[in-house]
Write a protein that holds these residues in place. Structure first.
Motif: not given
Length: 251
Positions: A243-251, A203-207, A209-219
């Motif tokens: 928590a909850g299987g989320l990974v936040e990304v800053a763009f 997940v990534s969000s900003g002013a 906009f909000s983006v969500s996509a599925e990915a696989r954890a590498m660690g």
């Protein structure tokens, strides 16, 4: 009637006068040299009390950001040590030394006479730290009720001691611990919220906009830790595990 001096008496008198004049001239000539020598000679040795104050003031500055009650003690200075006066002595740490526990402070003088001395000192930091209030089993998730705040000299404890209960709650110990054990942050494990190979929601969000996509954890990562993920398109992205299987990304 004024007595008349014989020629021999006149010669003696003249010789005496010449000798006195020569002595006076010699003394006058040597006076600047004597004054210069006195100016070059140190008036006194550097005050040992001033040397001690230099070390104390240096350590007080170095310990300014430490938690708790800080006490600085400078060791005894050898009374046989003789140092030329120094108008601006400079204190410094040797490589690897720090203002914590037993330490060594160097003091150097550059001018008018160059010298360097090393003085022993100690820094005491009385503050609170986190300890176990009950036996803790290896791998057990630690709760706030299992912890207690104790007070002591932090410099006498191992490195990495927790000073805030929030640094410990929710983590687990690498080994079983008896009551009263100081809690070291570097020996605690964070409960994973993302496991290696797990499908996560990127997940990534900003002013605006909000983006969500599925990915696989590498660690594997705990809450707030950095983790790498791989998208379905093969792109590797670094984010923060939540928590909850989320990974936040800053763009």
């Amino acid at each position: 009637m004024t007595p008349r001096l014989t020629p021999s008496a006149l010669r003696l008198a003249a010789t005496a006068l010449l000798s006195l004049a020569a002595s006076a001239a010699h003394a006058q000539q040597n006076q600047p040299a004597q004054q210069a020598q006195q100016a070059q000679r140190p008036a006194a040795y550097h005050d040992r009390a001033a040397l001690k104050r230099t070390v104390e003031e240096f350590l007080q500055v170095q310990t300014g950001g430490l938690p708790g009650q800080v006490t600085v003690a400078v060791g005894a200075i050898d009374p046989r040590m003789s140092l030329a006066p120094c108008p601006a002595p400079q204190a410094f740490f040797m490589p690897g030394a720090r203002a914590w526990g037993k330490t060594t402070v160097g003091v150097r003088c550059a001018t008018p006479a160059a010298w360097t001395v090393y003085i022993q000192a100690s820094v005491t930091v009385i503050g609170e730290y986190v300890a176990s209030a009950a036996p803790l089993a290896q791998g057990q998730t630690i709760e706030a009720g299992q912890l207690v705040m104790l007070k002591g000299d932090l410099t006498m404890l191992p490195a990495g001691i927790a000073t805030d209960i929030n640094q410990v709650v929710g983590r687990s110990s690498n080994s079983s611990l008896p009551p009263g054990t100081p809690m070291r942050v570097d020996t605690l494990r964070i409960k994973p919220v993302v496991q290696s190979g797990q499908l996560v929601r990127l997940v990534s969000s900003g002013a605006g906009f909000s983006v969500s996509a599925e990915a696989r954890a590498m660690g594997t990562a705990g809450d707030g830790q950095v983790v790498q993920v791989k998208t379905s398109g093969g792109q590797q992205i670094t984010g923060i595990a939540k928590a909850g299987g989320l990974v936040e990304v800053a763009f």
